[in-house]
Every structure is written in structure tokens, then in C-alpha cells.
Design a protein around this motif. Structure first.
Motif, PDB file in Angstrom:
ATOM      1  N   LYS A  85       0.833  -1.202   0.000  1.00  0.00           N
ATOM      2  CA  LYS A  85       0.000   0.000   0.000  1.00  0.00           C
ATOM      3  C   LYS A  85       0.868   1.253   0.000  1.00  0.00           C
ATOM      4  N   VAL A  86       0.556   2.173  -0.905  1.00  0.00           N
ATOM      5  CA  VAL A  86       1.218   3.475  -0.895  1.00  0.00           C
ATOM      6  C   VAL A  86       0.553   4.329   0.179  1.00  0.00           C
ATOM      7  N   VAL A  87       1.308   4.662   1.207  1.00  0.00           N
ATOM      8  CA  VAL A  87       0.786   5.439   2.336  1.00  0.00           C
ATOM      9  C   VAL A  87       1.043   6.929   2.140  1.00  0.00           C
ATOM     10  N   ALA A  88       2.166   7.251   1.480  1.00  0.00           N
ATOM     11  CA  ALA A  88       2.548   8.661   1.335  1.00  0.00           C
ATOM     12  C   ALA A  88       3.118   8.904  -0.065  1.00  0.00           C
ATOM     13  N   VAL A  89       2.771  10.057  -0.624  1.00  0.00           N
ATOM     14  CA  VAL A  89       3.306  10.469  -1.921  1.00  0.00           C
ATOM     15  C   VAL A  89       3.982  11.827  -1.766  1.00  0.00           C
ATOM     16  N   GLY A  90       4.923  12.113  -2.646  1.00  0.00           N
ATOM     17  CA  GLY A  90       5.655  13.360  -2.571  1.00  0.00           C
ATOM     18  C   GLY A  90       5.001  14.469  -3.376  1.00  0.00           C
ATOM     19  N   SER A  91       5.462  15.703  -3.114  1.00  0.00           N
ATOM     20  CA  SER A  91       4.973  16.863  -3.857  1.00  0.00           C
ATOM     21  C   SER A  91       6.113  17.860  -3.996  1.00  0.00           C
ATOM     22  N   ASN A  92       5.963  18.748  -4.939  1.00  0.00           N
ATOM     23  CA  ASN A  92       6.960  19.781  -5.201  1.00  0.00           C
ATOM     24  C   ASN A  92       6.509  21.098  -4.577  1.00  0.00           C
ATOM     25  N   LEU A  96       2.725  23.067  -4.978  1.00  0.00           N
ATOM     26  CA  LEU A  96       1.776  23.292  -3.886  1.00  0.00           C
ATOM     27  C   LEU A  96       1.118  24.668  -3.968  1.00  0.00           C
ATOM     28  N   GLN A  97       1.747  25.586  -4.707  1.00  0.00           N
ATOM     29  CA  GLN A  97       1.242  26.960  -4.803  1.00  0.00           C
ATOM     30  C   GLN A  97       0.328  27.183  -6.012  1.00  0.00           C
ATOM     31  N   LYS A  98       0.222  26.192  -6.889  1.00  0.00           N
ATOM     32  CA  LYS A  98      -0.554  26.337  -8.123  1.00  0.00           C
ATOM     33  C   LYS A  98      -1.786  25.454  -8.058  1.00  0.00           C
ATOM     34  N   PRO A  99      -2.977  26.043  -8.103  1.00  0.00           N
ATOM     35  CA  PRO A  99      -4.223  25.273  -7.926  1.00  0.00           C
ATOM     36  C   PRO A  99      -4.332  24.033  -8.803  1.00  0.00           C
ATOM     37  N   ASP A 100      -4.007  24.150 -10.084  1.00  0.00           N
ATOM     38  CA  ASP A 100      -4.124  22.994 -10.981  1.00  0.00           C
ATOM     39  C   ASP A 100      -3.160  21.887 -10.597  1.00  0.00           C
ATOM     40  N   GLU A 101      -1.933  22.273 -10.253  1.00  0.00           N
ATOM     41  CA  GLU A 101      -0.933  21.271  -9.889  1.00  0.00           C
ATOM     42  C   GLU A 101      -1.224  20.669  -8.517  1.00  0.00           C
ATOM     43  N   LEU A 102      -1.755  21.482  -7.612  1.00  0.00           N
ATOM     44  CA  LEU A 102      -2.143  20.955  -6.305  1.00  0.00           C
ATOM     45  C   LEU A 102      -3.281  19.941  -6.465  1.00  0.00           C
ATOM     46  N   GLN A 103      -4.204  20.238  -7.356  1.00  0.00           N
ATOM     47  CA  GLN A 103      -5.292  19.295  -7.605  1.00  0.00           C
ATOM     48  C   GLN A 103      -4.764  17.986  -8.180  1.00  0.00           C
ATOM     49  N   ALA A 104      -3.756  18.079  -9.021  1.00  0.00           N
ATOM     50  CA  ALA A 104      -3.145  16.860  -9.573  1.00  0.00           C
ATOM     51  C   ALA A 104      -2.491  16.033  -8.462  1.00  0.00           C
ATOM     52  N   ILE A 105      -1.877  16.716  -7.499  1.00  0.00           N
ATOM     53  CA  ILE A 105      -1.275  16.025  -6.359  1.00  0.00           C
ATOM     54  C   ILE A 105      -2.359  15.307  -5.557  1.00  0.00           C
ATOM     55  N   ILE A 106      -3.468  15.987  -5.345  1.00  0.00           N
ATOM     56  CA  ILE A 106      -4.594  15.410  -4.615  1.00  0.00           C
ATOM     57  C   ILE A 106      -5.133  14.191  -5.348  1.00  0.00           C
ATOM     58  N   ASP A 107      -5.320  14.329  -6.653  1.00  0.00           N
ATOM     59  CA  ASP A 107      -5.847  13.220  -7.461  1.00  0.00           C
ATOM     60  C   ASP A 107      -4.915  12.019  -7.418  1.00  0.00           C
ATOM     61  N   ASN A 108      -3.616  12.279  -7.473  1.00  0.00           N
ATOM     62  CA  ASN A 108      -2.635  11.189  -7.433  1.00  0.00           C
ATOM     63  C   ASN A 108      -2.670  10.472  -6.085  1.00  0.00           C
ATOM     64  N   ALA A 143      -1.397  27.098   3.624  1.00  0.00           N
ATOM     65  CA  ALA A 143      -2.452  27.185   2.605  1.00  0.00           C
ATOM     66  C   ALA A 143      -2.688  25.833   1.942  1.00  0.00           C
ATOM     67  N   ALA A 144      -1.605  25.177   1.504  1.00  0.00           N
ATOM     68  CA  ALA A 144      -1.752  23.883   0.833  1.00  0.00           C
ATOM     69  C   ALA A 144      -2.277  22.826   1.800  1.00  0.00           C
ATOM     70  N   GLY A 145      -1.796  22.878   3.041  1.00  0.00           N
ATOM     71  CA  GLY A 145      -2.246  21.916   4.039  1.00  0.00           C
ATOM     72  C   GLY A 145      -3.739  22.011   4.300  1.00  0.00           C
ATOM     73  N   LYS A 146      -4.264  23.222   4.280  1.00  0.00           N
ATOM     74  CA  LYS A 146      -5.701  23.422   4.475  1.00  0.00           C
ATOM     75  C   LYS A 146      -6.486  22.771   3.339  1.00  0.00           C
ATOM     76  N   THR A 147      -6.035  23.011   2.108  1.00  0.00           N
ATOM     77  CA  THR A 147      -6.711  22.419   0.951  1.00  0.00           C
ATOM     78  C   THR A 147      -6.631  20.897   0.986  1.00  0.00           C
TER      79      THR A 147
END
Length: 296
Positions: A85-92, A96-108, A143-147
Motif C-alpha cells: 500500500k502506498v501510504v505517502a506520496v511526494g509533492s513539489n 503546492l502553490q498552483k491550484p491545478d498542480e495541487l489538484q493533480a497532487i490530490i488526485d494522485n 495554505a496547501a495543508g488546508k486544501t
């Protein structure tokens, strides 16, 4: 005589069971996973063989996303096949500051049913991080943590030790500033015990100082005699088998269990990772045994 032996045997068994039950919560709470960078050389050769090897070693939890060169759906099926099981994924940091890219992180993260989204680095001046750079990190993470929380995920920052520089005339470190100014509801911390030892800190003491902030650990040990520094850098070949270095793995594990951390990921960045990871797993298993014996 036989009755006496029987009574003693039953009593002994009863006491042993009680001791095992007393030790079970702390021991069973540990789930030893792998940061997938540790398996990078084998992953380059054969992804499925790597996952099969991890199952062999008793690993169930992973930190890391989709390997290069493989379809996400295909990789997810392989994970299911081997009970991983993948428990944690990374982010850049920038993403984290760009809505579209943050959404992609969430989706992943949701694709893998991961719990945590991690960020490993705050961009900063190489020689010495500044207060302004840390303030930017705090702002972005809050900000990103809240989202992320609103999307059912937990954000965690993975510090590398450059945060321990003093600021404002020695009234504190940037690490303390980070802890004081990030919102605990939105920002948690993944402690890499190696990177806490590298600037001269005591990982166990830090865990106890901030008992509610840490959600996972990177387990990595450092070759004795390695020179401390505040740059968040070290020769990867200083990574040694857990328990053979100067980090104080046993003490860190004890403190981590005291404060209730459930997720632990071995990370080995050395060229010997494939040989050392099984030895590190054996060492951690020995700690579990010692923990059980201690409670008896």
C-alpha cells in the motif's frame, strides 16, 4: 510432583500471555515501510521483482509515487498483487502553490488511497536559510495543508536540517519558527532521524518536545565520525545499516512509539541499499523483541 509442575507451567504460561498482551500495543503499532528510493537500483531493472522482494521482506507500506516508465493502473495492480500500500506520496514546493498542480497532487494521492502528501524541501539560500525564506515556506504549507485536509489528506513537511540556523540574534532557530507558525491542523511533520542528527540535534528529544506534530518517521542511520552541518547535505555513502550509526535509532524508535507514531519508512541512499535494507529490517525486528522482553 506432576501436579506441581502442571500448576507452575500453567502459571508461567498465564504470566507470559499477560506480558505479551502488555507489550502488544507498542510493538504492533509499528508498521515498517520503505521509502521507494531505497529500492531504486532494483526498480530500474524489474519493478515487479522489486515488489515481490518487498513482500518477501514483510514490508506492507510504501512511500513514493508511480515509477518512471510504468502505467499507473498497471503499477496499482502490481501493488495489490503483492499486498503493498502506498501510504505517502511526494509533492513539489512550487506545485503546492498552483491550484491545478495541487489538484493533480490530490488526485494522485487519492488514486493510491494514500494518507499523506509530503514536501521534502523549501527553496532557500544554499549557505544559510533566511527568515524570509522560512516565512514563505510556512505560508505555502499552511495554505496547501488546508486544501489537502479539506480533501481528506494530511500534509507533512520533511525537514533536512538546514532549518536549525539561528535567526534574530540567536533568539531561536528557523525550525522553532516553523513549528510555532505552521497551523497544526493543516501541517504535520515527517521526521527523518538522519537529517535531525546531521545538524547536531537529538531526534528522540525533538520527538518528545513536539509530541503532537509528527505523523511518520524516515529511518536512516549515519556513519560514526561524519561531520555535522547546517546545509542539509551529506555524502550518501554515510548511510549505514540501522543501529550501526550515530543517530540513536533505538532511542528514536522508543520516543516515536511513546508519542504514538504509526508509520515508519526505511530510507537508504547509499550504493549498498539493496544489501543494507534487509539488515536494517532485522535490526528493527530485534528492537521489537527487546521491547517485549523489557515489558516482561
Amino acid at each position: 510432583m506432576n501436579r506441581t509442575i502442571t500448576r507452575i507451567s500453567k502459571r508461567t504460561i498465564f504470566l507470559l500471555v499477560l506480558a505479551l498482551l502488555a507489550g502488544a500495543p507498542a510493538i504492533m503499532a509499528q508498521e515498517i515501510g520503505i521509502q521507494m528510493g531505497s529500492m531504486r537500483e532494483l526498480m530500474k531493472v524489474d519493478v515487479e521483482k522489486t515488489l515481490a522482494r518487498l513482500k518477501e521482506l514483510g514490508v506492507k507500506e510504501l512511500e513514493g509515487g508511480t515509477p518512471r516508465g510504468i502505467d499507473k493502473e498497471a503499477y496499482k495492480k502490481l501493488l495489490e498483487k503483492y499486498g503493498l500500500k502506498v501510504v505517502a506520496v511526494g509533492s513539489n514546493f512550487d506545485a503546492l502553490q498552483k491550484p491545478d498542480e495541487l489538484q493533480a497532487i490530490i488526485d494522485n494521492a487519492k488514486f493510491y488511497n494514500a494518507k499523506f502528501v509530503l514536501c521534502y524541501w523549501i527553496p532557500h539560500t544554499e549557505e544559510k536559510m533566511t527568515l524570509e525564506e522560512m516565512k514563505k515556506g510556512v505560508e505555502v504549507f499552511n495554505a496547501a495543508g488546508k486544501t489537502l485536509k479539506e480533501n481528506g489528506l494530511t500534509f507533512a513537511y520533511h525537514a533536512h536540517g538546514y532549518e536549525f540556523v539561528d535567526y534574530e540574534g540567536g533568539n531561536g532557530t528557523l525550525y522553532e519558527y516553523f513549528m510555532d507558525n505552521t497551523n497544526p491542523d493543516y501541517v504535520t511533520v515527517q521526521m527523518d532521524v538522519f537529517w535531525m542528527r546531521n545538524p547536531g540535534q537529538n531526534p528522540a528529544a525533538l520527538l518528545r518536545k513536539y509530541p503532537t506534530r509528527f505523523t511518520s518517521l524516515h529511518l536512516k542511520d549515519r556513519k560514526p565520525g561524519s561531520k555535522d552541518n547546517l546545509q542539509g547535505r551529506q555524502d550518501p555513502e554515510t548511510n549505514v545499516v540501522l543501529g550501526q550509526g550515530d543517530v540513536g535509532i533505538a532511542e528514536a524508535m522508543e520516543a516515536a512509539m511513546e508519542i504514538g507514531i504509526k508509520h515508519y519508512f526505511i530510507e537508504d541512499e547509499s550504493s549498498r541499499a539493496l544489501e543494507q535494507v534487509p539488515q536494517s529490517l532485522d535490526y528493527l525486528a530485534s528492537l521489537k523483541t527487546k521491547k517485549g522482553k523489557k515489558k516482561k
